[in-house]
Design a protein around this motif. Structure first.
Motif, short mmCIF file in Angstrom:
data_model
loop_
_atom_site.label_atom_id
_atom_site.label_comp_id
_atom_site.label_asym_id
_atom_site.label_seq_id
_atom_site.Cartn_x
_atom_site.Cartn_y
_atom_site.Cartn_z
N ASN A 122 0.82 -1.21 0.00
CA ASN A 122 0.00 0.00 0.00
C ASN A 122 0.85 1.26 0.00
OD1 ASN A 122 -2.44 1.31 -0.06
ND2 ASN A 122 -2.72 1.30 2.14
N SER A 123 2.02 1.22 0.64
CA SER A 123 2.88 2.40 0.69
C SER A 123 3.48 2.73 -0.68
CB SER A 123 4.00 2.19 1.71
OG SER A 123 4.85 1.12 1.30
N GLY A 124 3.37 1.79 -1.61
CA GLY A 124 3.86 2.05 -2.97
C GLY A 124 2.88 2.83 -3.82
N TRP A 125 1.75 3.26 -3.23
CA TRP A 125 0.73 4.01 -3.96
C TRP A 125 0.61 5.43 -3.44
CZ3 TRP A 125 -2.08 2.40 -8.12
CH2 TRP A 125 -2.11 1.04 -8.40
N LYS A 126 0.32 6.36 -4.33
CA LYS A 126 -0.11 7.71 -3.98
C LYS A 126 -1.31 8.03 -4.86
CE LYS A 126 4.48 9.44 -2.70
NZ LYS A 126 4.19 9.83 -1.32
N ALA A 127 -2.26 8.77 -4.32
CA ALA A 127 -3.46 9.09 -5.11
C ALA A 127 -4.13 10.33 -4.54
CB ALA A 127 -4.44 7.93 -5.11
N GLY A 128 -4.81 11.08 -5.40
CA GLY A 128 -5.55 12.24 -4.94
C GLY A 128 -5.91 13.18 -6.07
N TRP A 129 -6.55 14.30 -5.71
CA TRP A 129 -7.00 15.31 -6.67
C TRP A 129 -5.93 16.38 -6.82
CZ3 TRP A 129 -11.39 14.71 -9.48
CH2 TRP A 129 -12.32 13.76 -9.02
N LEU A 130 -5.46 16.61 -8.05
CA LEU A 130 -4.53 17.70 -8.32
C LEU A 130 -5.26 19.03 -8.38
CD1 LEU A 130 -2.25 16.07 -11.05
CD2 LEU A 130 -1.91 16.13 -8.57
N ASP A 131 -6.49 19.03 -8.86
CA ASP A 131 -7.36 20.18 -8.82
C ASP A 131 -8.79 19.66 -8.85
OD1 ASP A 131 -8.12 19.73 -11.59
OD2 ASP A 131 -6.27 20.75 -12.19
N ALA A 132 -9.77 20.55 -9.00
CA ALA A 132 -11.18 20.14 -8.92
C ALA A 132 -11.58 19.18 -10.03
CB ALA A 132 -12.08 21.37 -8.95
N ASN A 133 -10.79 19.08 -11.11
CA ASN A 133 -11.17 18.24 -12.25
C ASN A 133 -10.15 17.16 -12.60
OD1 ASN A 133 -13.58 19.82 -12.93
ND2 ASN A 133 -12.13 21.41 -13.51
N THR A 134 -9.04 17.07 -11.88
CA THR A 134 -7.97 16.14 -12.26
C THR A 134 -7.63 15.21 -11.11
OG1 THR A 134 -7.04 17.89 -13.64
CG2 THR A 134 -5.67 15.95 -13.25
N PHE A 135 -7.82 13.92 -11.33
CA PHE A 135 -7.47 12.88 -10.35
C PHE A 135 -6.25 12.13 -10.87
CE2 PHE A 135 -7.71 8.63 -8.52
CZ PHE A 135 -7.83 8.93 -7.17
N ALA A 136 -5.34 11.79 -9.97
CA ALA A 136 -4.09 11.14 -10.39
C ALA A 136 -3.70 10.06 -9.41
CB ALA A 136 -2.97 12.17 -10.51
N VAL A 137 -2.99 9.05 -9.90
CA VAL A 137 -2.41 8.01 -9.05
C VAL A 137 -0.96 7.78 -9.47
CG1 VAL A 137 -4.62 6.82 -8.70
CG2 VAL A 137 -3.12 6.11 -10.57
N TRP A 138 -0.18 7.30 -8.54
CA TRP A 138 1.21 6.91 -8.81
C TRP A 138 1.49 5.62 -8.09
CZ3 TRP A 138 5.28 6.05 -5.46
CH2 TRP A 138 6.54 5.89 -6.05
N ASN A 139 2.16 4.72 -8.77
CA ASN A 139 2.58 3.45 -8.18
C ASN A 139 4.05 3.24 -8.50
OD1 ASN A 139 2.99 0.27 -8.71
ND2 ASN A 139 1.58 0.60 -7.01
N GLN A 140 4.79 2.77 -7.52
CA GLN A 140 6.24 2.65 -7.70
C GLN A 140 6.61 1.66 -8.79
OE1 GLN A 140 7.73 1.47 -3.90
NE2 GLN A 140 6.70 -0.53 -3.90
N ASP A 141 5.72 0.73 -9.10
CA ASP A 141 6.00 -0.25 -10.16
C ASP A 141 5.33 0.13 -11.49
OD1 ASP A 141 7.50 -1.90 -8.43
OD2 ASP A 141 5.63 -2.77 -7.65
N GLN A 142 4.16 0.78 -11.41
CA GLN A 142 3.38 1.05 -12.61
C GLN A 142 3.47 2.50 -13.09
OE1 GLN A 142 -0.65 -0.42 -11.98
NE2 GLN A 142 0.11 -1.94 -10.53
N GLY A 143 4.12 3.38 -12.33
CA GLY A 143 4.27 4.76 -12.75
C GLY A 143 3.04 5.61 -12.44
N ALA A 144 2.92 6.75 -13.13
CA ALA A 144 1.87 7.73 -12.84
C ALA A 144 0.83 7.77 -13.95
CB ALA A 144 2.48 9.12 -12.67
N ARG A 145 -0.42 8.01 -13.53
CA ARG A 145 -1.52 8.19 -14.47
C ARG A 145 -2.41 9.31 -13.95
NH1 ARG A 145 -4.28 2.41 -15.52
NH2 ARG A 145 -5.34 3.63 -17.14
N ALA A 146 -3.07 10.02 -14.88
CA ALA A 146 -3.95 11.12 -14.48
C ALA A 146 -5.15 11.18 -15.43
CB ALA A 146 -3.20 12.45 -14.49
N TRP A 147 -6.32 11.60 -14.87
CA TRP A 147 -7.55 11.71 -15.65
C TRP A 147 -8.15 13.09 -15.42
CZ3 TRP A 147 -5.87 7.67 -12.83
CH2 TRP A 147 -5.74 6.42 -13.46
N LYS A 148 -8.68 13.67 -16.48
CA LYS A 148 -9.26 15.01 -16.41
C LYS A 148 -10.70 14.98 -16.89
CE LYS A 148 -7.82 19.81 -17.16
NZ LYS A 148 -7.40 19.99 -15.77
N THR A 149 -11.58 15.69 -16.21
CA THR A 149 -12.99 15.78 -16.61
C THR A 149 -13.28 17.19 -17.11
OG1 THR A 149 -13.58 16.34 -14.33
CG2 THR A 149 -13.75 14.03 -14.98
#
Length: 342
Positions: free
Chosen positions: A270-297
């Motif tokens: 679980n400590s290998g994950w980070k996740a949260g809202w960068l702003d009101a419309n952008t959610f992002a996750v990061w995993n130490q093995d899978q890298g970073a991803r972000a979604w925008k509405t």
């Protein structure tokens, strides 16, 4: 009553209702009672409105202080309840913050209450070593935080109360930051919102979107499958991603050491994950093995994943998000399936 009878006779003359002579007296009595009921129904609410407004004007505020904390450097934090004649459950408790007579935080609600107007137990205050950070606890649970250095307060004016799960991302980040400051001084405080937020992480700062996480337990397969979904109010927009947690293999009869290893393995995963809202419309996750991803509405609620590789500035912001976002699922959260294949 004679005035009502005269009025009824006058109206009856214009309306020209024909009433038998024998029933005329009863007719006048019934009509008079109905007119009185209507008059009382109109006058009583008007009197109550004026009565309440007068009390509110005389009191200058509809709050009743019931506990005040004298803090270092000439500061006070006061807890309030609605006055008894204003209180209709469910109600709310309020607080304000004052420094040298200057109001830093105006009366702000922080806790929804039920039939009781004032909780049975008293609140407690914990301050940082320099006195610039204060936490208000009910039993062992943090319900208010204020940082005098930056004049930041949790919960925020638009944030949810401590006993609700759908509070905003801004409140969530501030809560964790201020509790971490206490922890750095060896004062580990507890807030249930960080441990009981079981189905959602937090809403976006404007409440338009939220993330739901769902755990699926497949029969005969160790571990869980995690599904992270984006919602606008109660409408699902998209499943952002799926992943799995596979625990370490242990014997059927687990020893205390096996359980410790299992817990540590979960913590490491679980400590290998980070996740949260960068702003009101952008959610992002990061995993130490899978890298970073972000979604925008967008304004219409359409969700789009941002193309890789992400910009360096965004990557830096994502890697600064709070870690360990998922929490170990409770049994009630698990969706059982009969899939027995590996």
């Amino acid at each position: 009553m004679s005035a009502f009878i005269s009025l009824i006779r006058y109206l009856n003359r214009d309306i020209k209702i024909k009433v038998p002579e024998k029933l005329y007296a009863a007719y006048l009595c019934v009509a008079g009672c109905l007119a009185m009921i209507v008059l009382l129904g109109v006058s009583i609410p008007i009197v109550m409105i004026f009565y309440t407004a007068a009390k509110s004007f005389l009191l200058d505020q509809p709050y009743d202080p019931f506990q005040t904390f004298e803090l270092p450097h000439g500061r006070t934090l006061t807890l309030y309840a609605e006055y008894e004649w204003f209180y209709e459950p469910p109600g709310h408790l309020y607080f304000d913050v004052v420094e040298d007579g200057k109001v830093l935080v105006e009366a702000r609600d922080f806790w929804g209450v039920g039939p009781e107007r004032i909780p049975e137990l008293e609140y407690k205050a914990v301050t940082s070593n320099d006195g610039n950070l204060v936490a208000i606890l009910y039993q062992t649970n943090v319900v208010i935080l204020h940082d005098f250095k930056t004049n930041r307060t949790w919960p925020g004016p638009e944030g949810k109360k401590w006993n609700e799960t759908d509070f905003t991302w801004d409140d969530y980040v501030l809560l964790r930051e201020l509790l971490d400051q206490f922890a750095a001084e060896g004062k580990t405080l507890y807030c249930s919102l960080l441990g009981e937020n079981k189905f959602r992480i937090v809403c976006s700062s404007d409440y338009r979107y939220h993330i739901r996480r769902e755990w699926e337990k497949r029969e005969g397969v160790p571990g869980f499958q995690l599904r992270v979904r984006l919602f606008k109010e109660e409408t699902e927009l998209e499943t952002l991603f799926e992943t799995e947690y596979r625990p370490v293999k242990t014997k059927k009869k687990q020893s205390l050491q096996d359980r410790f290893d299992q817990s540590r393995h979960w913590g490491d995963w679980n400590s290998g994950w980070k996740a949260g809202w960068l702003d009101a419309n952008t959610f992002a996750v990061w995993n130490q093995d899978q890298g970073a991803r972000a979604w925008k509405t967008d304004a219409e609620g359409n969700c789009t994943e941002l193309p890789a590789p992400l910009e360096d500035k965004m990557l830096t912001r994502i890697q600064r998000l709070p870690g360990s976002p998922w929490l170990y699922p409770a049994a009630s959260e698990l969706k059982q399936t009969s899939n027995t294949t590996e």
